[in-house]
Design an enzyme around this catalytic site. Structure first.
Site, PDB file in Angstrom:
ATOM      1  N   LYS A 153      33.660  -8.128  -8.138  1.00  0.00           N
ATOM      2  CA  LYS A 153      32.504  -7.222  -8.148  1.00  0.00           C
ATOM      3  C   LYS A 153      31.326  -7.921  -8.825  1.00  0.00           C
ATOM      4  O   LYS A 153      31.287  -8.072 -10.031  1.00  0.00           O
ATOM      5  CB  LYS A 153      32.813  -5.914  -8.895  1.00  0.00           C
ATOM      6  CG  LYS A 153      31.725  -4.882  -8.566  1.00  0.00           C
ATOM      7  CD  LYS A 153      31.469  -3.866  -9.635  1.00  0.00           C
ATOM      8  CE  LYS A 153      30.618  -4.312 -10.759  1.00  0.00           C
ATOM      9  NZ  LYS A 153      29.185  -4.536 -10.445  1.00  0.00           N
TER      10      LYS A 153
ATOM     11  N   CYS B  37      23.271 -17.320 -20.874  1.00  0.00           N
ATOM     12  CA  CYS B  37      24.016 -16.951 -22.090  1.00  0.00           C
ATOM     13  C   CYS B  37      23.961 -18.048 -23.138  1.00  0.00           C
ATOM     14  O   CYS B  37      24.092 -17.778 -24.327  1.00  0.00           O
ATOM     15  CB  CYS B  37      25.457 -16.654 -21.727  1.00  0.00           C
ATOM     16  SG  CYS B  37      26.237 -18.017 -20.842  1.00  0.00           S
TER      17      CYS B  37
ATOM     18  N   GLU C 169      33.803 -13.806 -21.191  1.00  0.00           N
ATOM     19  CA  GLU C 169      32.665 -14.632 -21.610  1.00  0.00           C
ATOM     20  C   GLU C 169      31.510 -13.679 -21.836  1.00  0.00           C
ATOM     21  O   GLU C 169      31.016 -13.057 -20.885  1.00  0.00           O
ATOM     22  CB  GLU C 169      32.371 -15.693 -20.555  1.00  0.00           C
ATOM     23  CG  GLU C 169      33.489 -16.729 -20.539  1.00  0.00           C
ATOM     24  CD  GLU C 169      33.438 -17.719 -19.390  1.00  0.00           C
ATOM     25  OE1 GLU C 169      32.579 -17.565 -18.511  1.00  0.00           O
ATOM     26  OE2 GLU C 169      34.274 -18.626 -19.379  1.00  0.00           O
TER      27      GLU C 169
ATOM     28  N   GLU D 108      20.850 -10.104 -29.424  1.00  0.00           N
ATOM     29  CA  GLU D 108      20.620 -10.895 -28.215  1.00  0.00           C
ATOM     30  C   GLU D 108      19.458 -10.278 -27.432  1.00  0.00           C
ATOM     31  O   GLU D 108      19.491  -9.094 -27.094  1.00  0.00           O
ATOM     32  CB  GLU D 108      21.877 -10.900 -27.347  1.00  0.00           C
ATOM     33  CG  GLU D 108      21.703 -11.734 -26.091  1.00  0.00           C
ATOM     34  CD  GLU D 108      22.913 -11.697 -25.172  1.00  0.00           C
ATOM     35  OE1 GLU D 108      23.385 -10.588 -24.840  1.00  0.00           O
ATOM     36  OE2 GLU D 108      23.379 -12.762 -24.770  1.00  0.00           O
TER      37      GLU D 108
HETATM   38  P1  NAD Z   1      26.674  -6.274 -18.125  1.00  0.00           P
HETATM   39  O1  NAD Z   1      27.820  -6.300 -19.059  1.00  0.00           O
HETATM   40  O2  NAD Z   1      25.736  -5.128 -18.173  1.00  0.00           O
HETATM   41  O3  NAD Z   1      27.192  -6.346 -16.618  1.00  0.00           O
HETATM   42  C1  NAD Z   1      28.070  -7.351 -16.194  1.00  0.00           C
HETATM   43  C2  NAD Z   1      28.937  -6.811 -15.073  1.00  0.00           C
HETATM   44  O4  NAD Z   1      29.770  -5.775 -15.601  1.00  0.00           O
HETATM   45  C3  NAD Z   1      28.157  -6.181 -13.919  1.00  0.00           C
HETATM   46  O5  NAD Z   1      28.801  -6.502 -12.715  1.00  0.00           O
HETATM   47  C4  NAD Z   1      28.257  -4.694 -14.216  1.00  0.00           C
HETATM   48  O6  NAD Z   1      28.137  -3.883 -13.085  1.00  0.00           O
HETATM   49  C5  NAD Z   1      29.642  -4.598 -14.819  1.00  0.00           C
HETATM   50  N1  NAD Z   1      29.864  -3.451 -15.700  1.00  0.00           N
HETATM   51  C6  NAD Z   1      28.960  -2.830 -16.503  1.00  0.00           C
HETATM   52  N2  NAD Z   1      29.559  -1.824 -17.185  1.00  0.00           N
HETATM   53  C7  NAD Z   1      30.862  -1.812 -16.810  1.00  0.00           C
HETATM   54  C8  NAD Z   1      31.989  -1.019 -17.171  1.00  0.00           C
HETATM   55  N3  NAD Z   1      31.898  -0.025 -18.051  1.00  0.00           N
HETATM   56  N4  NAD Z   1      33.184  -1.308 -16.602  1.00  0.00           N
HETATM   57  C9  NAD Z   1      33.300  -2.315 -15.726  1.00  0.00           C
HETATM   58  N5  NAD Z   1      32.262  -3.096 -15.339  1.00  0.00           N
HETATM   59  C10 NAD Z   1      31.063  -2.849 -15.881  1.00  0.00           C
HETATM   60  O7  NAD Z   1      25.912  -7.661 -18.343  1.00  0.00           O
HETATM   61  P2  NAD Z   1      24.606  -8.180 -17.590  1.00  0.00           P
HETATM   62  O8  NAD Z   1      23.433  -7.446 -18.116  1.00  0.00           O
HETATM   63  O9  NAD Z   1      24.842  -8.204 -16.120  1.00  0.00           O
HETATM   64  O10 NAD Z   1      24.576  -9.702 -18.074  1.00  0.00           O
HETATM   65  C11 NAD Z   1      23.959 -10.112 -19.232  1.00  0.00           C
HETATM   66  C12 NAD Z   1      24.969 -10.325 -20.337  1.00  0.00           C
HETATM   67  O11 NAD Z   1      25.955 -11.254 -19.917  1.00  0.00           O
HETATM   68  C13 NAD Z   1      24.371 -10.936 -21.587  1.00  0.00           C
HETATM   69  O12 NAD Z   1      24.901 -10.307 -22.716  1.00  0.00           O
HETATM   70  C14 NAD Z   1      24.830 -12.391 -21.524  1.00  0.00           C
HETATM   71  O13 NAD Z   1      24.895 -13.048 -22.754  1.00  0.00           O
HETATM   72  C15 NAD Z   1      26.165 -12.246 -20.904  1.00  0.00           C
HETATM   73  N6  NAD Z   1      26.591 -13.509 -20.305  1.00  0.00           N
HETATM   74  C16 NAD Z   1      27.559 -14.248 -20.911  1.00  0.00           C
HETATM   75  C17 NAD Z   1      27.942 -15.465 -20.361  1.00  0.00           C
HETATM   76  C18 NAD Z   1      29.006 -16.337 -21.013  1.00  0.00           C
HETATM   77  O14 NAD Z   1      29.478 -17.254 -20.355  1.00  0.00           O
HETATM   78  N7  NAD Z   1      29.382 -16.090 -22.250  1.00  0.00           N
HETATM   79  C19 NAD Z   1      27.349 -15.902 -19.187  1.00  0.00           C
HETATM   80  C20 NAD Z   1      26.361 -15.119 -18.599  1.00  0.00           C
HETATM   81  C21 NAD Z   1      25.996 -13.915 -19.155  1.00  0.00           C
END
Ligand code: NAD
Length: 472
Positions: free
Chosen positions: A173, A283, A249, A376
């Protein structure tokens, strides 16, 4: 934009709009998966586990991964254009980082898999005949891969490739904001000969939608997730109910340490890259920089000039994210933060003025517990603070809930080896940033993640070692 379930493309579900971050205009629509569709995807993935896929040898899976990589390369421009349309990122970034890394993800796991050795032991027994112990690696089963919007294809394939390499089946997803390259990937999978049900794709939002329904599904054996730390908590809670393993991650608030003995020009150029690549929406980006006091003014001045001169950067991914970043900037200014560069919204005098832009911003003068220094932001914002001793620099860098990455700028080789391992992070770079070898462990400590991926670490996570003991 379609789902892909059990080898069939499926456009069912209420469409929700996709917005072009560059202009703010509606650019398309993606269907939202129903709970029933998510259930069908998991059922298809479970069925495929018992199908011919289970008999594929590692060599056959390795060849399949190469065919998928070939398929992405054959449609390279289409993938690049789709990634730029969804994220608003510069074409150069998509064509030099996102898409080539997606290809490399498949190729590197294909190659690693071909060279994987299984271990065996000859065990003495009292009767002198002994026993042979050996390990067999088995897939975990159905893996849910949930990914974010910042590096959509790169981060999705970073988990899909090793999951398939080790014989699992996948329900993916992607972020609801950036579904396009995942759709193209499903087409490539179909053409490459991935058996029906082995790779499935569902679109939708997270909470009370496809993301949640998938990660809490009893038919999902493991969850590989990249995204925000608070989402990780939600997913872990759901996975805990059935003791499913997770690989996470998560977020970061990455520090840079600039020592007075560093090559200052190199440190400034490196920090511009580490703070502002993809407008800070990576990230691994640096959001707080600690600079040894004797070079603080010179570093701050040069970084501010560099930030003001930056061009060719992209917007924030969405209006909501832009508002979050601007909220941080307003609060920083209201609380007495110095704005050395940027701090607002660029004006273009064209259709981009409807998009979600934020200027590359350099802040200074805020205390460590200020939200702009502690939380962040995930935007083009970096805060500078002076320090006096190495010990003090390590203390501030290691404070806070996150521990993903850090960068050290120094010309002293002893200091480099002393400071880098003392940082509470998963990855420390010295005199560089985001230089990656895909065989190395990747991940974060504290609230920045659980587990390590990359190279053998991924192949280990996505498979279960089993011991067989044969009495001789
Ligand atoms: P997010 O957590 O809002 O969403 C990520 C994914 O999770 C999306 O597909 C979203 O639809 C899904 N999601 C959201 N709530 C959910 C739930 N309750 N249950 C299941 N799935 C759910 O993150 P974002 O805004 O898309 O991405 C930004 C974040 O990602 C930042 O915090 C960034 O640091 C982190 N990030 C980390 C890495 C790493 O490698 N450590 C890499 C890229 C991004």
């Amino acid at each position: 934009m379609r789902h892909y379930v059990g080898g069939e493309f499926d456009a069912s579900g209420v469409p929700f709009p996709l917005v072009d971050p560059v202009t703010g205009r509606t650019a398309g629509a993606v269907p939202e998966a129903s709970r029933e569709l998510v259930d069908r995807a998991v059922t298809a993935a479970r069925a495929a586990l018992r199908g011919p896929w289970s008999a594929w040898s590692p060599g056959e899976r390795s060849q399949l991964l190469h065919r998928i990589a070939d398929g992405i390369e054959a449609r390279f421009e289409e993938f690049s254009a789709a990634e730029c349309a969804d994220t608003g990122k510069p074409r150069e970034l998509a064509s030099t980082v996102d898409i080539p890394r997606a290809v490399a993800n498949f190729r590197s796991y294909a190659d690693l898999l071909a060279g994987r050795a299984e271990r065996s032991w000859h065990t003495p027994t009292p009767d002198g005949r002994g026993a042979l112990n050996y390990t067999v690696r088995k897939p975990l089963g159905v893996v849910a891969v949930v990914s974010p919007w910042n590096l959509p294809l790169l981060l999705l394939t970073w988990k899909v490739a090793p999951a398939l390499a080790t014989g699992n089946t996948v329900v993916a997803k992607p972020s609801e904001l950036t579904p396009a390259t995942a759709c193209l990937l499903a087409e490539v999978m179909a053409q490459a000969g991935v058996p029906a049900g082995v790779f499935n794709l569902v679109h939708g939002r997270g909470p009370d939608a496809a993301g949640q329904w998938l990660t809490e599904h009893p038919g999902v054996d493991a969850v590989a997730f990249t995204g925000a730390s608070r989402t990780g908590t939600e997913i872990m809670r759901a996975a805990a109910a059935r003791l499913a393993p997770v690989s996470f991650e998560l977020g970061g608030k990455n520090a840079g340490l600039v020592f007075a003995d560093a090559d200052l020009q190199e440190a400034v150029a490196g920090t511009l890259r580490s703070a502002f690549t993809h407008s800070g929406q990576v990230c691994l980006c640096t959001e707080r920089v600690y600079v040894e006091r004797p070079v603080f003014d010179a570093f701050a001045a040069a970084l501010a000039v560099g930030a003001k001169e930056l061009s060719g950067y992209g917007p924030m991914v969405s209006a909501a994210h832009r508002d979050k970043v601007l909220g941080h900037l307003e609060r920083a200014a209201a609380d007495g933060g110095e704005v050395l560069a940027g701090g607002g919204v660029p004006r273009f005098g064209d259709e981009r003025d409807g998009g979600f832009w934020v200027e590359p911003t350099v802040l200074a003068g805020l205390p460590e517990d200020h939200p702009a220094v502690r939380d962040e932001i995930f935007g083009p914002v970096v805060h500078l603070t002076p320090f006096d001793t190495e010990e003090e620099a390590l203390t501030v860098a290691n404070a806070g809930p996150y521990g993903l990455a850090a960068t050290v700028w120094t010309g002293d080789v002893r200091r480099a080896h002393r400071v880098a391992p003392a940082l509470d992070v998963g990855i420390a770079w010295v005199n560089t940033w985001n230089l990656r070898d895909l065989r190395t462990p990747f991940g974060g400590v504290k609230a920045s993640g659980i587990g390590r991926e990359g190279g053998d670490h991924s192949l280990d996570f996505f498979s279960e070692p089993m011991n067989v003991c044969v009495k001789l």
